[in-house]
Design a protein around this motif. Structure first.
Motif, PDB file in Angstrom:
ATOM      1  N   ARG A  27     -60.735  29.922  28.693  1.00  0.00           N
ATOM      2  CA  ARG A  27     -60.459  29.353  27.378  1.00  0.00           C
ATOM      3  C   ARG A  27     -60.473  30.385  26.270  1.00  0.00           C
ATOM      4  O   ARG A  27     -60.259  30.063  25.125  1.00  0.00           O
ATOM      5  CB  ARG A  27     -61.488  28.259  27.075  1.00  0.00           C
ATOM      6  CG  ARG A  27     -61.329  27.038  27.960  1.00  0.00           C
ATOM      7  CD  ARG A  27     -62.411  26.031  27.679  1.00  0.00           C
ATOM      8  NE  ARG A  27     -63.709  26.484  28.160  1.00  0.00           N
ATOM      9  CZ  ARG A  27     -64.826  25.798  28.022  1.00  0.00           C
ATOM     10  NH1 ARG A  27     -64.812  24.633  27.408  1.00  0.00           N
ATOM     11  NH2 ARG A  27     -65.962  26.261  28.495  1.00  0.00           N
ATOM     12  N   THR A  28     -60.721  31.651  26.602  1.00  0.00           N
ATOM     13  CA  THR A  28     -60.816  32.652  25.543  1.00  0.00           C
ATOM     14  C   THR A  28     -59.515  33.388  25.295  1.00  0.00           C
ATOM     15  O   THR A  28     -59.451  34.250  24.441  1.00  0.00           O
ATOM     16  CB  THR A  28     -61.905  33.684  25.895  1.00  0.00           C
ATOM     17  OG1 THR A  28     -61.553  34.330  27.126  1.00  0.00           O
ATOM     18  CG2 THR A  28     -63.256  33.014  26.026  1.00  0.00           C
ATOM     19  N   SER A  30     -56.784  32.690  23.808  1.00  0.00           N
ATOM     20  CA  SER A  30     -56.163  32.570  22.493  1.00  0.00           C
ATOM     21  C   SER A  30     -56.845  33.402  21.413  1.00  0.00           C
ATOM     22  O   SER A  30     -56.309  33.546  20.321  1.00  0.00           O
ATOM     23  CB  SER A  30     -56.147  31.103  22.065  1.00  0.00           C
ATOM     24  OG  SER A  30     -57.463  30.613  21.929  1.00  0.00           O
ATOM     25  N   VAL A  31     -58.011  33.969  21.720  1.00  0.00           N
ATOM     26  CA  VAL A  31     -58.729  34.735  20.694  1.00  0.00           C
ATOM     27  C   VAL A  31     -58.849  36.212  21.052  1.00  0.00           C
ATOM     28  O   VAL A  31     -59.635  36.928  20.434  1.00  0.00           O
ATOM     29  CB  VAL A  31     -60.128  34.145  20.445  1.00  0.00           C
ATOM     30  CG1 VAL A  31     -60.008  32.727  19.888  1.00  0.00           C
ATOM     31  CG2 VAL A  31     -60.977  34.164  21.705  1.00  0.00           C
ATOM     32  N   TRP A  53     -54.345  38.522  18.943  1.00  0.00           N
ATOM     33  CA  TRP A  53     -54.548  37.144  19.377  1.00  0.00           C
ATOM     34  C   TRP A  53     -53.593  36.173  18.714  1.00  0.00           C
ATOM     35  O   TRP A  53     -53.142  35.200  19.322  1.00  0.00           O
ATOM     36  CB  TRP A  53     -55.995  36.711  19.114  1.00  0.00           C
ATOM     37  CG  TRP A  53     -56.313  36.554  17.659  1.00  0.00           C
ATOM     38  CD1 TRP A  53     -56.763  37.508  16.800  1.00  0.00           C
ATOM     39  CD2 TRP A  53     -56.173  35.359  16.881  1.00  0.00           C
ATOM     40  NE1 TRP A  53     -56.909  36.987  15.547  1.00  0.00           N
ATOM     41  CE2 TRP A  53     -56.561  35.669  15.563  1.00  0.00           C
ATOM     42  CE3 TRP A  53     -55.762  34.071  17.168  1.00  0.00           C
ATOM     43  CZ2 TRP A  53     -56.549  34.711  14.538  1.00  0.00           C
ATOM     44  CZ3 TRP A  53     -55.750  33.119  16.168  1.00  0.00           C
ATOM     45  CH2 TRP A  53     -56.141  33.452  14.859  1.00  0.00           C
ATOM     46  N   SER A  54     -53.238  36.435  17.465  1.00  0.00           N
ATOM     47  CA  SER A  54     -52.354  35.516  16.743  1.00  0.00           C
ATOM     48  C   SER A  54     -50.883  35.827  16.982  1.00  0.00           C
ATOM     49  O   SER A  54     -50.014  35.055  16.586  1.00  0.00           O
ATOM     50  CB  SER A  54     -52.643  35.595  15.250  1.00  0.00           C
ATOM     51  OG  SER A  54     -52.281  36.874  14.764  1.00  0.00           O
ATOM     52  N   ARG A  72     -46.536  35.863  23.016  1.00  0.00           N
ATOM     53  CA  ARG A  72     -47.560  35.083  23.710  1.00  0.00           C
ATOM     54  C   ARG A  72     -47.454  33.621  23.309  1.00  0.00           C
ATOM     55  O   ARG A  72     -47.023  33.298  22.198  1.00  0.00           O
ATOM     56  CB  ARG A  72     -48.958  35.624  23.434  1.00  0.00           C
ATOM     57  CG  ARG A  72     -49.404  35.556  21.995  1.00  0.00           C
ATOM     58  CD  ARG A  72     -50.672  36.371  21.777  1.00  0.00           C
ATOM     59  NE  ARG A  72     -51.806  35.859  22.526  1.00  0.00           N
ATOM     60  CZ  ARG A  72     -52.942  36.536  22.723  1.00  0.00           C
ATOM     61  NH1 ARG A  72     -53.070  37.767  22.241  1.00  0.00           N
ATOM     62  NH2 ARG A  72     -53.939  35.995  23.394  1.00  0.00           N
ATOM     63  N   ASP A  73     -47.889  32.766  24.226  1.00  0.00           N
ATOM     64  CA  ASP A  73     -47.975  31.341  23.983  1.00  0.00           C
ATOM     65  C   ASP A  73     -49.425  30.953  24.266  1.00  0.00           C
ATOM     66  O   ASP A  73     -49.793  30.738  25.432  1.00  0.00           O
ATOM     67  CB  ASP A  73     -47.007  30.590  24.888  1.00  0.00           C
ATOM     68  CG  ASP A  73     -46.965  29.088  24.626  1.00  0.00           C
ATOM     69  OD1 ASP A  73     -47.930  28.562  24.016  1.00  0.00           O
ATOM     70  OD2 ASP A  73     -46.004  28.443  25.029  1.00  0.00           O
ATOM     71  N   ASN A  74     -50.226  30.874  23.240  1.00  0.00           N
ATOM     72  CA  ASN A  74     -51.651  30.606  23.436  1.00  0.00           C
ATOM     73  C   ASN A  74     -51.907  29.216  24.002  1.00  0.00           C
ATOM     74  O   ASN A  74     -52.897  28.995  24.694  1.00  0.00           O
ATOM     75  CB  ASN A  74     -52.408  30.800  22.130  1.00  0.00           C
ATOM     76  CG  ASN A  74     -52.526  32.267  21.746  1.00  0.00           C
ATOM     77  OD1 ASN A  74     -52.402  33.160  22.597  1.00  0.00           O
ATOM     78  ND2 ASN A  74     -52.742  32.531  20.472  1.00  0.00           N
ATOM     79  N   ALA A  75     -51.030  28.283  23.709  1.00  0.00           N
ATOM     80  CA  ALA A  75     -51.199  26.933  24.245  1.00  0.00           C
ATOM     81  C   ALA A  75     -51.051  26.917  25.767  1.00  0.00           C
ATOM     82  O   ALA A  75     -51.611  26.051  26.440  1.00  0.00           O
ATOM     83  CB  ALA A  75     -50.182  25.992  23.613  1.00  0.00           C
ATOM     84  N   LYS A  76     -50.309  27.887  26.283  1.00  0.00           N
ATOM     85  CA  LYS A  76     -50.088  27.966  27.728  1.00  0.00           C
ATOM     86  C   LYS A  76     -50.829  29.130  28.364  1.00  0.00           C
ATOM     87  O   LYS A  76     -50.624  29.438  29.538  1.00  0.00           O
ATOM     88  CB  LYS A  76     -48.590  28.076  28.024  1.00  0.00           C
ATOM     89  CG  LYS A  76     -47.783  26.862  27.595  1.00  0.00           C
ATOM     90  CD  LYS A  76     -46.314  27.009  27.962  1.00  0.00           C
ATOM     91  CE  LYS A  76     -45.532  25.758  27.563  1.00  0.00           C
ATOM     92  NZ  LYS A  76     -44.090  25.867  27.908  1.00  0.00           N
ATOM     93  N   ASN A  77     -51.691  29.788  27.574  1.00  0.00           N
ATOM     94  CA  ASN A  77     -52.462  30.922  28.100  1.00  0.00           C
ATOM     95  C   ASN A  77     -51.574  31.954  28.784  1.00  0.00           C
ATOM     96  O   ASN A  77     -51.904  32.470  29.863  1.00  0.00           O
ATOM     97  CB  ASN A  77     -53.542  30.441  29.085  1.00  0.00           C
ATOM     98  CG  ASN A  77     -54.771  29.900  28.391  1.00  0.00           C
ATOM     99  OD1 ASN A  77     -54.776  29.707  27.166  1.00  0.00           O
ATOM    100  ND2 ASN A  77     -55.810  29.644  29.143  1.00  0.00           N
TER     101      ASN A  77
END
Length: 124
Positions: A27-28, A30-31, A53-54, A72-77
């Protein structure tokens, strides 16, 4: 512990394109700042680029600027490496990695989690 798995490598002719993916567990994702490296046979591992990260900041080694794009797509890791106008000298195993301290870096020493890599071969 985060795990990273690269995919999308393959054989392509010079001038062609490939899109690599780096799927992350945990879960990390996205950061954290993430990077791409590559290693050609008989050569040291080489920095390709990183993305914060952003997604707001990216950095690339000079040899790929204007040809490669990291996103990157943080929603999809998932992180991506879009490679266009490929050259034979881009042939290498490509690795994704996580920055240990949160800041972007060109040094592999600053990355603490690595994938196993995906082979990219560019024929002339």
């Amino acid at each position: 512990q985060m795990q990273l798995v690269e995919s999308g490598g393959g054989l392509v002719q010079a001038g062609g394109s490939l899109r690599l993916s780096c799927a992350a567990s945990g879960r990390t994702f996205s950061v954290v700042t993430m990077g791409w490296f590559r290693q050609a046979p008989g050569k040291a591992r080489e920095f390709v680029g990183y993305i914060t990260w952003s997604g707001g900041v990216t950095d690339y080694t000079d040899s790929v600027k204007g040809r490669f794009t990291i996103s990157r797509d943080n929603a999809k890791n998932t992180m991506f490496l879009q490679m266009n106008s490929l050259k034979p000298e881009d042939t290498a195993v490509y690795y994704c990695a996580r920055v240990a301290h949160g800041h972007g870096s060109r040094s592999s020493n600053d990355y603490d989690v690595w994938g196993r890599g995906t082979q990219v071969t560019v024929s002339s």
